[in-house]
Design an enzyme around this catalytic site. Structure first.
Site, PDB file in Angstrom:
ATOM      1  N   GLY A   1      34.333  17.947  48.128  1.00 28.88           N
ATOM      2  CA  GLY A   1      33.109  18.634  48.521  1.00 28.88           C
ATOM      3  C   GLY A   1      33.325  20.136  48.633  1.00 28.88           C
ATOM      4  N   THR A   2      34.472  20.523  49.138  1.00 24.54           N
ATOM      5  CA  THR A   2      34.770  21.948  49.313  1.00 24.54           C
ATOM      6  C   THR A   2      34.750  22.668  47.964  1.00 24.54           C
ATOM      7  OG1 THR A   2      36.110  21.420  51.244  1.00 24.54           O
ATOM      8  CG2 THR A   2      36.487  23.573  50.226  1.00 24.54           C
TER       9      THR A   2
ATOM     10  N   CYS B   1      37.458  18.821  60.756  1.00 25.43           N
ATOM     11  CA  CYS B   1      38.197  19.981  60.265  1.00 25.43           C
ATOM     12  C   CYS B   1      38.479  20.974  61.385  1.00 25.43           C
ATOM     13  CB  CYS B   1      37.423  20.660  59.145  1.00 25.43           C
ATOM     14  SG  CYS B   1      36.948  19.519  57.857  1.00 25.43           S
TER      15      CYS B   1
ATOM     16  N   GLN C   1      27.166  14.927  53.520  1.00 26.58           N
ATOM     17  CA  GLN C   1      26.979  13.904  54.552  1.00 26.58           C
ATOM     18  C   GLN C   1      25.795  12.987  54.278  1.00 26.58           C
ATOM     19  OE1 GLN C   1      28.953  12.947  56.818  1.00 26.58           O
ATOM     20  NE2 GLN C   1      30.398  14.644  56.904  1.00 26.58           N
TER      21      GLN C   1
ATOM     22  N   GLY D   1      33.498  12.200  47.525  1.00 25.73           N
ATOM     23  CA  GLY D   1      33.754  10.762  47.432  1.00 25.73           C
ATOM     24  C   GLY D   1      34.135  10.113  48.753  1.00 25.73           C
TER      25      GLY D   1
HETATM   26  N1  PLP Z   1      30.526  19.621  53.638  1.00 22.65           N
HETATM   27  C1  PLP Z   1      30.310  18.808  54.684  1.00 22.65           C
HETATM   28  C2  PLP Z   1      28.950  18.780  55.325  1.00 22.65           C
HETATM   29  C3  PLP Z   1      31.345  17.998  55.170  1.00 22.65           C
HETATM   30  O1  PLP Z   1      31.124  17.201  56.205  1.00 22.65           O
HETATM   31  C4  PLP Z   1      32.611  18.067  54.537  1.00 22.65           C
HETATM   32  C5  PLP Z   1      33.745  17.286  55.056  1.00 22.65           C
HETATM   33  O2  PLP Z   1      33.820  16.965  56.232  1.00 22.65           O
HETATM   34  C6  PLP Z   1      32.767  18.923  53.430  1.00 22.65           C
HETATM   35  C7  PLP Z   1      31.709  19.694  53.005  1.00 22.65           C
HETATM   36  C8  PLP Z   1      34.070  19.036  52.718  1.00 22.65           C
HETATM   37  O3  PLP Z   1      34.261  17.919  51.875  1.00 22.65           O
HETATM   38  P1  PLP Z   1      35.738  17.601  51.352  1.00 22.65           P
HETATM   39  O4  PLP Z   1      36.494  17.066  52.518  1.00 22.65           O
HETATM   40  O5  PLP Z   1      35.544  16.586  50.278  1.00 22.65           O
HETATM   41  O6  PLP Z   1      36.292  18.868  50.835  1.00 22.65           O
END
Ligand code: PLP
Length: 396
Positions: free
Chosen positions: A75-76, A328, A182, A203
């Site tokens: 997601g990041t 995080c 989410q 994922g």
């Molecule tokens: N965006 C949101 C709203 C999230 O909750 C998260 C992860 O907790 C992310 C982005 C980041 O996703 P990833 O862990 O796949 O990088």
């Protein structure tokens, strides 16, 4: 290894279990079909076709076209790609509009961009975590290249009116990106009728493994790649494909499409049972966020005058997993930036616990928390120097 078979896992916004069907589907692509999908022979063609199927499955969940899906590592990466792409491909516009309650994947990137001179407007929220649409309209007057506003908040579950926001962004000439990490699989969505230009998903929030994600980019949107390398993803994201994980993400999206009704029925009912059970038994406890517009699986509850971390440690003794704010940010005792942006008082923000459910939770899980947590809160309040000792007692 410790035995976690009787774990009560209520931290599904941090990460989810890989679904058995997903694991089954991905394993052959780790064990047997290891060909590089870019190679010419049949052994690689099998892999390429499976990636095509995975892309179709992700697209189907979003109501998108397969060629609008770019696979990423998380997601990041999707968030970073979307925002940087909008800035790079629209140099005639200036900056980003975002909110104060974004996940660090957006928030920290925007702070980084701001420190290097990009104008960034961070929209405030009210005490329920809601945006003021007049303030949004005002921020668009600065002619940003892109608005990046999350669909649902990872800590409180509060859902923003993204369609309305996307329309407003377009009227002001900006692109609209949403971090939907989410809510993919929890809220129905149809990109074919939506105004959203770019959407991030991950994922591991929907029962696929960690380390795989996707970015939806509406057909015709100007795009500038973040990962520049080979021709993979039609030149939009270089790097040999993480084949087994892409297959897993495809299967997870197929399952999610089937489970949305379950999420909004059984999972929401379990969440409500948990919330009711705790609020009835524990005084000075309050739900954080917008009770009307929120994810079906999430509740964030503030227990006044104690530390969320102490609650988590004591829940851990009963093999109950929850979270104090975003995963995080755990490890730091600072109250979460989301609760601070909502103006949640320090004494409540510190004692806030997020419970996030999945389709794998049962009534037994919920009832165990309702049984154990009141005594934990009572014990911690007895020890708390801030708790007025004559305050009403917990109903055990
Ligand atoms: N965006 C949101 C709203 C999230 O909750 C998260 C992860 O907790 C992310 C982005 C980041 O996703 P990833 O862990 O796949 O990088």
């Amino acid at each position: 290894m410790r035995d976690f078979s009787d774990l009560v896992y209520l931290d599904n916004n941090a990460t989810t279990a890989v679904a058995p069907e997903v694991l089954e589907e991905m394993l052959p692509f780790l064990r047997d079909y290891y060909g590089n999908p870019s190679s010419m022979y049949d052994f690689a063609g099998v892999v390429g076709r499976k990636i095509t199927e995975a892309r179709e499955r992700v697209a189907a969940l979003l109501g998108a076209r397969p060629d609008e899906i770019i696979f990423t590592s998380c997601g990041t990466e999707s968030d970073n790609t979307a925002i940087r792409s909008a800035l790079m491909s629209r140099p005639e516009r200036t900056g980003v509009v975002t909110t104060r309650v974004e996940h660090p994947a957006v928030k920290n990137l925007c702070e980084h961009l701001a420190s290097r001179g990009t104008p960034v407007h961070f929209l405030p929220v009210d005490s329920l975590g809601r945006l003021d649409l007049d303030q949004v309209a005002e921020s668009f007057k600065a002619e940003p290249a892109v608005a990046s506003i999350m669909w649902a908040n990872n800590e409180t579950g509060t859902v923003f009116p993204v369609e309305e926001l996307a329309q407003m962004a377009h009227e002001a000439g900006a692109l609209f990106h949403t971090d939907a990490v989410q809510c993919v699989g929890k809220i129905g969505m149809d990109m074919s009728t939506s105004a959203i230009d770019m959407l991030s998903l991950s994922g591991h929030k929907l029962h696929a493994p960690k380390g795989v994600g996707a970015l939806y980019v509406r057909h015709g949107t100007r795009f500038s790649p973040f990962m520049i390398g080979g021709h993979q993803e039609r030149g939009r994201r270089g790097g040999t494909e993480n084949v087994a994980s892409l297959v897993a993400l495809g299967k997870a999206c197929e399952l999610a499409a089937r489970n949305i009704a379950l999420e909004n029925g059984r999972v929401a009912a379990l969440r409500d049972r948990l919330e009711r059970g705790l609020l009835e038994r524990i005084p000075q406890a309050k739900v954080n966020g917008d009770p009307e517009h929120r994810l079906p699986n999430t509740t964030s509850i503030a227990f006044e005058f104690i530390e969320g971390e102490s609650i988590l440690l004591m829940l851990n003794e009963h093999k109950i997993c929850a979270s104090s704010g975003s995963a995080c940010t755990s490890g730091s005792l600072e109250p979460s930036h989301v609760l601070r942006a909502m103006g949640v008082p320090f004494t409540s923000a510190h004692g806030s616990v997020r419970f996030s459910l999945s389709v794998y939770n049962t009534e037994r899980d919920i009832d165990l928390v309702i049984e154990k947590l009141p005594a934990i809160i009572a014990r911690l309040r007895e020890l708390s120097p801030f708790w007025p000792q004559d305050a009403c007692k917990v109903v055990a």
